[in-house]
Scaffold this motif. Structure first.
Motif, mmCIF file in Angstrom:
data_model
loop_
_atom_site.group_PDB
_atom_site.id
_atom_site.type_symbol
_atom_site.label_atom_id
_atom_site.label_comp_id
_atom_site.label_asym_id
_atom_site.label_seq_id
_atom_site.Cartn_x
_atom_site.Cartn_y
_atom_site.Cartn_z
ATOM 1 N N ILE B 38 1.026 -1.288 0.039
ATOM 2 C CA ILE B 38 0.430 -0.066 -0.411
ATOM 3 C C ILE B 38 0.974 1.242 0.019
ATOM 4 O O ILE B 38 1.809 1.271 0.809
ATOM 5 C CB ILE B 38 -0.861 -0.279 1.200
ATOM 6 N N ALA B 39 0.584 2.517 -0.646
ATOM 7 C CA ALA B 39 1.094 3.351 -0.866
ATOM 8 C C ALA B 39 1.478 3.962 0.374
ATOM 9 O O ALA B 39 0.654 3.779 1.547
ATOM 10 C CB ALA B 39 0.508 4.520 -1.747
ATOM 11 N N PRO B 282 5.595 1.155 -4.405
ATOM 12 C CA PRO B 282 4.616 0.643 -3.253
ATOM 13 C C PRO B 282 3.469 -0.154 -5.232
ATOM 14 O O PRO B 282 3.525 0.787 -6.241
ATOM 15 C CB PRO B 282 3.655 2.364 -3.767
ATOM 16 N N VAL B 283 3.517 -1.342 -4.865
ATOM 17 C CA VAL B 283 2.959 -1.971 -5.704
ATOM 18 C C VAL B 283 1.728 -2.733 -5.340
ATOM 19 O O VAL B 283 1.854 -3.176 -4.430
ATOM 20 C CB VAL B 283 4.005 -3.278 -6.619
ATOM 21 N N GLU B 284 0.221 -1.887 -5.686
ATOM 22 C CA GLU B 284 -0.204 -2.211 -4.758
ATOM 23 C C GLU B 284 -1.239 -3.745 -5.523
ATOM 24 O O GLU B 284 -1.452 -4.491 -4.604
ATOM 25 C CB GLU B 284 -2.439 -1.753 -5.606
ATOM 26 N N GLU B 285 -1.119 -4.332 -6.793
ATOM 27 C CA GLU B 285 -1.995 -5.158 -6.988
ATOM 28 C C GLU B 285 -0.715 -6.751 -6.919
ATOM 29 O O GLU B 285 0.467 -6.827 -6.420
ATOM 30 C CB GLU B 285 -1.694 -5.616 -8.796
ATOM 31 N N GLN B 287 0.290 -9.479 -8.200
ATOM 32 C CA GLN B 287 0.745 -9.979 -9.254
ATOM 33 C C GLN B 287 1.643 -9.743 -9.721
ATOM 34 O O GLN B 287 2.912 -9.962 -9.468
ATOM 35 C CB GLN B 287 0.066 -10.589 -10.458
ATOM 36 N N PRO B 288 1.813 -8.428 -9.666
ATOM 37 C CA PRO B 288 3.726 -8.053 -10.469
ATOM 38 C C PRO B 288 4.470 -7.114 -9.461
ATOM 39 O O PRO B 288 5.669 -7.835 -9.316
ATOM 40 C CB PRO B 288 2.451 -6.419 -10.764
#
Lengths: 339, 604
Positions: B38-39, B282-285, B287-288
């Motif tokens: 989360i950012a 920050p990478v919310e998803e 899979q990535p």
């Protein structure tokens, strides 16, 4: 034409007022209390009231609406509280001989200035969405005119079938599959990322999301534009031109294309405001710090200043683009007159 | 011309993309790259409480005390202090002696001069929590505890702004490096707050004077790192603070913990920090985040996302294909608990009479916790036997109680005994007075919440209780829950310090409508809660916590859920990583084998 433009500009004011009222009442009726979210795990009534006061949500609704209108009129670069120097901060700065600028509207969650948020987020969004719109339109027009020309053939039917299948699959599936294969399995592109360097982003991180957006957007565009071209091809003027012996290339590219451009332009005009908001799916999956992702985060955090600024900004862009598209009709088709 | 330009851009993608994707990282530095789920929001300690911003803050700022990196049970040790604080007057007076020669990071706020940390800075930092402009979500941790803190708020009301120069008896600077904190009543857990990132980060007043409302973007601390690039929600770059004090790696490995002993052997005596640069994205998803780690775009995966658990972990071990690549796993149960509360003031599920307690206890017995752990948690959780999280003082590892068993037959018997029977023959039980019995569980409109709802529905239908599910967004549910309008809601709680008190605050009567969402109020429980904090850690306090757990189990204001297990993955070039249950990050204790990292990048 000038009178028409001025009239349209005037009409924007009540439209914008409607948007403002809608967003204001929707947020206040449906949205959660930001003070409760910001006050943490354990708090007390006094602290919640303090936070509500800091945020200005302790004021009566009519006052809050007035402050909102003031902020919109100032492009969110000045809050009413700061303008009237309610806490004497600007007077203090002036007394110290320092510049005392009006305080911009700030995010409730991050305290960042809202205009700065919008300005810094629009670049990544446009880096993705502008090439998408341009390439999708060009490819859509080229392919549609070609498919329309061979209407009824096996090629036409096959392409239409592929388009229908492509449209039936969720965008999310494309993203997940493409990210896995193109990004991870085959290593053709990075899985995700963004640097802030325009050229590096455009050449390294943007291609995969752009390709995906074009691939997904092309199918419906192709079907739509094909129907526009078919409408034109069936008109008498095309038959007449062909009877006169005009070359097929001239018939298609000069007469048919030009006439089909009006509905195509309308379609592009409708899609145009969307490029300023971006695709939140693309932005979240590929970690692109764009406006779509920002708005999503703001909604999750009940960050009203960001939500209202983005909504007002989108409404204004939509109205301005609609006006420009209407003016463009005149350029494309001289028969159009403004009343 | 336009077509040519487009063609040129398109061609450059085709040519450049594979090259750039495969280009080796040329940085000679020791770098760690990883993702936030989360950012972050910002980096002003009193203003933030979210996990992710706190992680960054823990690298930029220092607290007077810290935890030994490896010691278990958790152990506090001096960080900015010469020695542990002197606690006198029965746990009400804490005297802190700061180490001389510690400097804040260079910042324009100091006008180009080095700025030494002094005792006054800690008094200022604590006062910032009370400044209403800070809107501090952490104020509750100290509010009302320090002698004279009410006067700070009163003074602010009078002046219309916070007065940092206003002296209070509870915060007395004795000399340049010594601060005496006086509490209203004994509180031995105050020691933990001196190591809390959310309460005790040392800040400089000059920074507040210079940056004012922009403090979230201008962190000025004494930590091992400084921020060199930040685009919120996109990228955070931290680099070694060149002025960081001379400090060397030291930690105590628990006896019998071979992994910890290896870390000590490898790291002991190294200058900290070892890592030159930390990059956070920050990478919310999920899979990535997962693919970026596997692709070695990231060096560390902060908790394997639940969707990818079976691709990473089998039972309690790393899957063989990842182990073959040298990827390392670190597993610990979180200092937390999940639960579903019953609103104790609700006419259906609330109350302390035997039949109301029986209804709650029957539902507790009927809920299939095992199914939740297997299906939703993918076996990455342990069933909670008390509200206290593992690793906290007061947690009893071997404690088991039949009150938490899964036993639909006992649940049915209990309901029958107290008159909750099916009176109208519709297959569902009614209240003892014949009115309909329908339980309303509140949840969010997410995929995971739907799974929980399903387990609840199945579990309750098995004992003839009808459930309905009401969907709403988190902020709305929070608002309604605090107002006491919900019948049931699932929540989780992470403790900020390793003591049972940090969990029992959720059941303390005076916190009803705040952290105490169930509005559980039992006088005996509250008295024990108040008594416990006045006692130093020891057998007496532990006995009190056991008794509090007994009272909790008797009244069943919650259905206890689980303690989740965190699985962190690191690539083989990350050395000495071990998650700490309380410390927000451990990068100051970790090293990177830069040669191996670069070789791996070159192979890509």
């Amino acid at each position: 034409m000038l009178a028409y433009v001025i009239r349209r500009l005037w009409q924007m004011i009540p439209t914008l007022a409607g948007v403002m009222l809608l967003i204001f009442f929707l947020f206040n009726w449906v949205g959660g209390d930001p003070a409760l979210v910001l006050s943490g795990k354990i708090t007390n009534k006094e602290q919640i009231e303090n936070i509500r006061k800091q945020l200005g949500v302790d004021q009566p609704y009519y006052k809050q609406l007035g402050y909102f209108a003031f902020e919109v009129a100032n492009g969110f670069t000045c809050t009413y509280r700061s303008y009237v120097d309610a806490d004497g901060a600007r007077a203090k700065l002036r007394a110290e001989g320092k510049p005392a600028p009006c305080q911009a509207v700030r995010s409730w969650a991050t305290n960042e200035e809202v205009p700065k948020i919008l300005v810094t987020r629009i670049g990544p969004t446009l880096t993705i969405m502008l090439p998408v719109l341009v390439l999708e339109t060009i490819l859509g027009v080229i392919l549609a005119i070609g498919v329309a020309y061979v209407r009824g053939t096996l090629t036409d039917r096959m392409i239409m079938m592929v388009c229908t299948v492509a449209m039936s699959i969720s965008f999310l599936v494309y993203i997940i599959v493409a990210q896995y294969y193109f990004g991870f399995k085959w290593g053709m592109f990075p899985v995700q990322g963004w640097t802030g360097n325009f050229w590096k982003d455009l050449t390294t991180y943007a291609p995969l999301p752009i390709m995906l957006a074009i691939f997904v957007g092309l199918a419906p565009a192709l079907r739509l534009y094909r129907s526009f071209f078919l409408d034109e091809i069936n008109h008498d003027y095309v038959r007449t031109a062909r009877a006169k012996g005009v070359a097929e290339k001239v018939v298609m590219l000069k007469h048919v294309l030009r006439n089909a451009m009006i509905p195509i332009l309308t379609n592009v005009g409708i899609a145009l405001p969307g490029i300023f908001v971006g695709s939140f799916l693309l932005e979240t999956f590929f970690s692109i710090p764009g406006l779509g992702r920002e708005i999503l985060v703001a909604v999750n955090r009940s960050d009203f200043p960001v939500i209202k600024a983005a909504t007002v900004y989108l409404a204004m862009i939509t109205m301005i683009i609609n006006l420009l598209v209407d003016v463009m009709y005149k350029v494309v088709d001289p028969r159009v007159t403004f009343k | 011309m336009r077509a040519m330009t487009i063609a040129a851009v398109a061609a450059s993608w085709v040519i450049a993309a594979p090259l750039t994707a495969q280009a080796p990282a040329a940085a000679p530095q020791k770098v760690v790259r990883y993702a936030f789920e989360i950012a972050e929001t910002g980096f002003d300690p009193p203003q933030i409480s979210d996990t992710y911003s706190s992680q960054v803050i823990s690298l930029l700022f220092d607290t007077p005390l810290t935890y030994d990196y490896l010691a278990r049970p958790l152990k506090l040790k001096p960080n900015l202090l010469v020695a542990m604080p002197e606690v006198t007057a029965g746990g009400t007076v804490y005297t802190l002696k700061f180490r001389p020669g510690i400097h804040f990071v260079d910042d324009p706020a100091f006008g180009g001069k080095p700025r030494e940390l002094v005792a006054e800075d800690f008094a200022f930092s604590l006062k910032r929590l009370y400044d209403s402009k800070s809107k501090s979500p952490n104020l509750y941790l100290v509010d009302g505890k320090i002698v004279g803190d009410d006067l700070l708020k009163q003074r602010e009301k009078e002046l219309g702004k916070f007065d940092y120069d206003f002296p209070i008896d509870g915060l007395k600077v004795l000399d340049r490096y010594t601060l005496r904190i006086t509490l209203r009543q004994p509180d031995y857990n105050f020691m933990y707050l001196l190591a809390s990132t959310n309460v005790s980060c040392l800040q400089a007043r000059e920074a507040l004077d210079k940056y004012g409302a922009d403090m979230m973007a201008h962190p000025v601390g004494t930590g091992p790192y400084r921020i060199t690039f930040w685009k919120r929600g996109s990228r955070i770059v931290l680099e070694k603070n060149p002025g960081f004090r001379e400090e060397y790696w030291d930690a105590e490995a628990p006896a019998g913990d071979k992994g910890a002993q290896e870390i000590v052997a490898r790291m002991k005596g190294k200058r900290i920090p070892q890592i030159d640069r930390i990059e956070i994205y920050p990478v919310e998803e999920t899979q990535p985040r997962w693919l970026a780690f596997l692709n070695a775009e990231h060096d560390y995966l902060d908790r394997v996302p639940p969707e990818f658990t079976y691709q990473a972990v089998v039972g309690d071990r790393l899957v063989p294909n990842l182990a073959k690549k040298g990827i390392q796993i670190d597993r610990i149960p979180g200092l937390e608990v999940t639960y579903a509360y019953f609103a104790m003031e609700h006419p259906v599920v609330g109350g302390y009479t035997p039949e109301k307690t029986a209804l709650r206890r029957a539902m507790v017995l009927a809920y299939n916790n095992k199914e939740e752990i297997q299906i939703i948690r993918k076996n990455q959780a342990i069933p909670a036997q008390s509200p206290v999280g593992p690793g906290a003082f007061g947690y009893q590892p071997g404690f088991r109680t039949s009150a938490n068993d899964y036993s639909p037959s006992r649940a049915r018997a209990l309901l029958d005994m107290y008159g909750y029977v099916d009176k109208d023959g519709d297959g569902y039980r009614e209240m003892p007075d014949g009115t309909p019995l329908e339980i309303e569980m509140n949840s969010q409109p997410t995929q995971q919440d739907r799974q929980y709802d399903e387990v609840w529905r199945k579990s309750m239908e098995a004992i003839g209780i009808k459930m309905k599910f009401r969907k709403a967004q988190w902020p709305d549910l929070l608002k309604e829950s605090r107002a006491g309008k919900l019948m049931m809601w699932r929540l989780s709680w992470s403790a900020g310090y390793p003591d049972a008190e940090a969990f029992y605050v959720m059941l303390y009567g005076r916190n009803a409508g705040q952290a105490n969402h169930s509005r559980f109020r039992v006088a005996e429980f509250d008295q024990l809660f108040e008594r416990a904090r006045t006692l130093p850690p020891g057998a007496e306090r532990e006995a009190i916590y056991r008794e509090m757990n007994r009272i909790f189990l008797v009244h069943a204001p919650w259905k206890l859920g689980t303690h989740r297990i965190y699985n962190d993955l690191t690539h083989p070039w990350i050395l000495g990583y071990r998650r700490h249950p309380v410390l927000r990050t451990v990068w100051r204790h970790v090293d990177v084998d830069a040669g191996r990292q670069q070789a791996a990048m070159a192979q890509k």
